[in-house]
Design a protein around this motif. Structure first.
Motif, PDB file in Angstrom:
ATOM      1  N   PHE A  16      10.698   8.853  -6.862  1.00  0.00           N
ATOM      2  CA  PHE A  16      11.168   7.470  -6.745  1.00  0.00           C
ATOM      3  C   PHE A  16      10.426   6.633  -7.783  1.00  0.00           C
ATOM      4  O   PHE A  16       9.473   5.945  -7.483  1.00  0.00           O
ATOM      5  CB  PHE A  16      10.911   6.963  -5.324  1.00  0.00           C
ATOM      6  N   TRP A  17      10.889   6.698  -9.017  1.00  0.00           N
ATOM      7  CA  TRP A  17      10.231   6.093 -10.174  1.00  0.00           C
ATOM      8  C   TRP A  17      10.805   4.687 -10.335  1.00  0.00           C
ATOM      9  O   TRP A  17      11.670   4.425 -11.147  1.00  0.00           O
ATOM     10  CB  TRP A  17      10.498   6.962 -11.388  1.00  0.00           C
ATOM     11  N   MET A  18      10.299   3.761  -9.506  1.00  0.00           N
ATOM     12  CA  MET A  18      10.924   2.455  -9.329  1.00  0.00           C
ATOM     13  C   MET A  18      10.147   1.348 -10.020  1.00  0.00           C
ATOM     14  O   MET A  18       8.930   1.245  -9.873  1.00  0.00           O
ATOM     15  CB  MET A  18      11.043   2.155  -7.833  1.00  0.00           C
ATOM     16  N   SER A  19      10.867   0.523 -10.757  1.00  0.00           N
ATOM     17  CA  SER A  19      10.279  -0.679 -11.345  1.00  0.00           C
ATOM     18  C   SER A  19      10.639  -1.855 -10.455  1.00  0.00           C
ATOM     19  O   SER A  19      10.696  -1.719  -9.234  1.00  0.00           O
ATOM     20  CB  SER A  19      10.771  -0.857 -12.784  1.00  0.00           C
ATOM     21  N   LEU A  20      10.885  -3.008 -11.021  1.00  0.00           N
ATOM     22  CA  LEU A  20      11.217  -4.190 -10.226  1.00  0.00           C
ATOM     23  C   LEU A  20      12.730  -4.292 -10.044  1.00  0.00           C
ATOM     24  O   LEU A  20      13.413  -5.115 -10.633  1.00  0.00           O
ATOM     25  CB  LEU A  20      10.645  -5.441 -10.891  1.00  0.00           C
ATOM     26  N   MET A  68      10.424  -6.453 -16.125  1.00  0.00           N
ATOM     27  CA  MET A  68      11.129  -5.967 -14.935  1.00  0.00           C
ATOM     28  C   MET A  68      11.238  -4.449 -14.888  1.00  0.00           C
ATOM     29  O   MET A  68      11.570  -3.885 -13.834  1.00  0.00           O
ATOM     30  CB  MET A  68      12.530  -6.581 -14.868  1.00  0.00           C
ATOM     31  N   THR A  69      10.947  -3.774 -16.002  1.00  0.00           N
ATOM     32  CA  THR A  69      11.062  -2.318 -16.015  1.00  0.00           C
ATOM     33  C   THR A  69       9.714  -1.612 -15.954  1.00  0.00           C
ATOM     34  O   THR A  69       9.644  -0.396 -16.089  1.00  0.00           O
ATOM     35  CB  THR A  69      11.833  -1.838 -17.257  1.00  0.00           C
ATOM     36  N   GLU A  70       8.655  -2.355 -15.705  1.00  0.00           N
ATOM     37  CA  GLU A  70       7.349  -1.718 -15.535  1.00  0.00           C
ATOM     38  C   GLU A  70       7.304  -1.004 -14.185  1.00  0.00           C
ATOM     39  O   GLU A  70       7.570  -1.591 -13.135  1.00  0.00           O
ATOM     40  CB  GLU A  70       6.231  -2.760 -15.599  1.00  0.00           C
ATOM     41  N   VAL A  71       6.993   0.283 -14.206  1.00  0.00           N
ATOM     42  CA  VAL A  71       7.006   1.090 -12.989  1.00  0.00           C
ATOM     43  C   VAL A  71       5.989   0.550 -11.986  1.00  0.00           C
ATOM     44  O   VAL A  71       4.852   0.225 -12.339  1.00  0.00           O
ATOM     45  CB  VAL A  71       6.712   2.565 -13.316  1.00  0.00           C
ATOM     46  N   GLN A  72       6.395   0.475 -10.720  1.00  0.00           N
ATOM     47  CA  GLN A  72       5.565  -0.076  -9.644  1.00  0.00           C
ATOM     48  C   GLN A  72       5.128   0.976  -8.629  1.00  0.00           C
ATOM     49  O   GLN A  72       4.130   0.794  -7.940  1.00  0.00           O
ATOM     50  CB  GLN A  72       6.340  -1.172  -8.906  1.00  0.00           C
ATOM     51  N   THR A  73       5.877   2.050  -8.481  1.00  0.00           N
ATOM     52  CA  THR A  73       5.624   2.992  -7.388  1.00  0.00           C
ATOM     53  C   THR A  73       4.699   4.139  -7.767  1.00  0.00           C
ATOM     54  O   THR A  73       4.532   5.077  -6.988  1.00  0.00           O
ATOM     55  CB  THR A  73       6.950   3.571  -6.867  1.00  0.00           C
ATOM     56  N   ASP A  74       4.084   4.057  -8.943  1.00  0.00           N
ATOM     57  CA  ASP A  74       3.174   5.123  -9.361  1.00  0.00           C
ATOM     58  C   ASP A  74       1.774   4.947  -8.798  1.00  0.00           C
ATOM     59  O   ASP A  74       0.933   5.844  -8.927  1.00  0.00           O
ATOM     60  CB  ASP A  74       3.113   5.202 -10.888  1.00  0.00           C
ATOM     61  N   THR A  75       1.501   3.825  -8.148  1.00  0.00           N
ATOM     62  CA  THR A  75       0.155   3.564  -7.618  1.00  0.00           C
ATOM     63  C   THR A  75       0.111   3.551  -6.100  1.00  0.00           C
ATOM     64  O   THR A  75      -0.948   3.337  -5.518  1.00  0.00           O
ATOM     65  CB  THR A  75      -0.386   2.217  -8.147  1.00  0.00           C
ATOM     66  N   THR A  94       0.811  -1.223   0.000  1.00  0.00           N
ATOM     67  CA  THR A  94       0.000   0.000   0.000  1.00  0.00           C
ATOM     68  C   THR A  94       0.841   1.267   0.000  1.00  0.00           C
ATOM     69  O   THR A  94       0.323   2.352  -0.266  1.00  0.00           O
ATOM     70  CB  THR A  94      -0.938   0.033   1.215  1.00  0.00           C
ATOM     71  N   GLU A  95       2.128   1.163   0.315  1.00  0.00           N
ATOM     72  CA  GLU A  95       3.029   2.309   0.321  1.00  0.00           C
ATOM     73  C   GLU A  95       4.402   1.839  -0.159  1.00  0.00           C
ATOM     74  O   GLU A  95       4.639   0.645  -0.329  1.00  0.00           O
ATOM     75  CB  GLU A  95       3.155   2.904   1.733  1.00  0.00           C
TER      76      GLU A  95
END
Length: 446
Positions: free
Chosen positions: A377-381, A352-359, A193-194
């Motif tokens: 913090f534009w983080m993928s996997l 592995m490069t799909e962004v995860q922290t945008d949600t 959730t965060e």
């Protein structure tokens, strides 16, 4: 381009910001820049293919402004080296020159190498990103962690940036005491959730999953499956016989709280009120992010990162030692064939490069404060994606920076593998050195 989220240190109003692992005074050094065979960069720019001279220009300029002690930069395109530069001093006090085989600690640039190891297992069908971590590491399920999937470890969403400890430095170097502490640790928030940067625990979390699957430590797996096939001079857990190649770390001049804010405003494009609230909440003394670099007290002694014990141990979040050629070659092999070796296929890279922290919001922010992920913090996997603070060479680029200034990344669109390493650690968010080099690469690509 930022050098990554600060991993230790406290922000104090109107006082000097010591940054990650402390800071020291910067003294000028104007050693000759050298290319292959010890040639001066100015002497025909050997080590730089035709059409790539602007990267050498940027490298040379960095020594004048903002300044370097020693550094190296390497660029691959389509699996071929087009830039290989090094220069300055590996040890300022001893006047030891930086040579072609000099290696240096690259801090959190290590995390990209660790992520590559994990995705090799995904590609081989041995690791499922959506499976619970407990499938591979049963003891991890304790304290409410039984449903955490592997992907949340890689994307810093597991809620485990700290361990309560207490842990000693010797215990951290031994690995297993940290693993036992993580097993007992309750997440700081409802996982998934965060997000917040897992400065040190990231390496133990991902590394233990790799160990449970392969029976090998992360450093051993990296050595056998990444470094050996590509002929890299890169280690997570440095053999003693390589010590003579290590550059001594020097630290840039400290800077003020006001300078920190100004640098973050410039690099993120966010307004002053947002940046001030963000910094005060996330990096204030006692905050989660400030504690994240301490590892339950194990990493609080001054100078621990300069010891043989630190370099010999495996900290897959932050203690790789490497030269620029090796980091660039590693990233090049994720998007191209490099001398017959390709580490990852295109579908693995896409996943592995799909962004995860945008949600998910950043943990620790005050209610109502919005800090967009693509400005922070534009983080993928396991990898930062190109964003405004860190544009790299194109929107599909991915990699990882390290505190102090180093960075490695790849661009699947242009086939670039890039690395910059330095022994003058600078923690300013607006440190221009790597950004200058990446901009020169973009210019050369056209």
């Amino acid at each position: 381009m930022t050098s990554g989220t600060p991993e230790q240190g406290h922000v104090r109003r109107r006082t000097v910001l010591k940054g990650v692992l402390g800071a020291g005074a910067l003294a000028g050094a104007h050693a000759a820049l050298t290319g292959p065979a010890g040639a001066s960069v100015d002497d025909g720019e050997r080590g730089v293919e035709h059409g790539w001279g602007r990267v050498a220009d940027a490298f040379r300029k960095n020594f004048r402004n903002p300044g370097e002690v020693g550094a190296a930069c390497s660029v691959y395109v389509g699996g071929r080296p087009v830039v290989n530069l090094w220069g300055g001093l590996a040890d300022r006090e001893a006047r030891r020159p930086w040579r072609e085989n000099t290696i240096v600690q690259v801090a959190s640039t290590t995390k990209g190498a660790t992520a590559i190891c994990a995705h090799l297992l995904v590609q081989r069908g041995l690791l499922d990103l959506d499976a619970p971590v407990a499938r591979y590491w049963p003891e991890f399920a304790a304290a409410g962690k039984e449903q955490i999937p592997v992907r949340w470890l890689l994307s810093h969403q597991a809620g485990l940036p700290i361990v309560d400890g207490p842990l000693t430095f010797e215990q951290a170097c031994a690995w297993h005491p940290v693993i036992r502490a993580i097993e007992a640790q309750r997440p700081l928030w409802q996982p998934g959730t965060e997000h917040v940067y897992h400065s040190v625990t990231y390496g133990f979390l991902v590394g233990e999953v790799v160990r449970r699957i392969t029976g090998k430590s992360l450093g051993t797996f990296f050595a056998e499956e990444v470094a050996a096939p590509l002929g890299l001079s890169a280690w997570i857990g440095l053999p003693e016989k390589q010590e003579k190649r290590v550059a001594k770390l020097h630290e840039a001049a400290p800077f003020s709280y006001e300078e920190l804010l100004a640098g973050m405003i410039a690099s993120t494009g966010l307004d002053a009120e947002t940046v001030t609230a963000w910094v005060n909440a996330v990096w204030a003394p006692g905050s989660v992010q400030a504690r994240a670099g301490e590892l339950g007290g194990a990493l609080t002694a001054p100078g621990y990162h300069t010891t043989r014990a630190w370099r010999a141990a495996e900290f897959p979040a932050g203690n790789m030692l490497a030269d620029a050629r090796s980091v660039a070659r590693m990233y090049a092999a994720t998007v191209s064939d490099v001398d017959g070796v390709r580490l990852l296929n295109p579908s693995t890279v896409e996943t592995m490069t799909e962004v995860q922290t945008d949600t998910t919001p950043m943990h620790g922010l005050p209610p109502g404060l919005n800090v967009p992920a693509d400005r922070s913090f534009w983080m993928s996997l396991g990898f930062w994606r190109a964003c405004r603070p860190m544009p790299l060479t194109g929107p599909a680029s991915f990699g990882h920076p390290g505190s102090g200034g180093s960075i490695g990344f790849a661009d699947p669109d242009s086939g670039v593998g890039f690395a910059y390493v330095t022994n003058l650690w600078n923690y300013r968010p607006d440190d221009p050195r790597a950004a200058n080099l990446a901009e020169a690469v973009r210019t050369c690509l056209g």
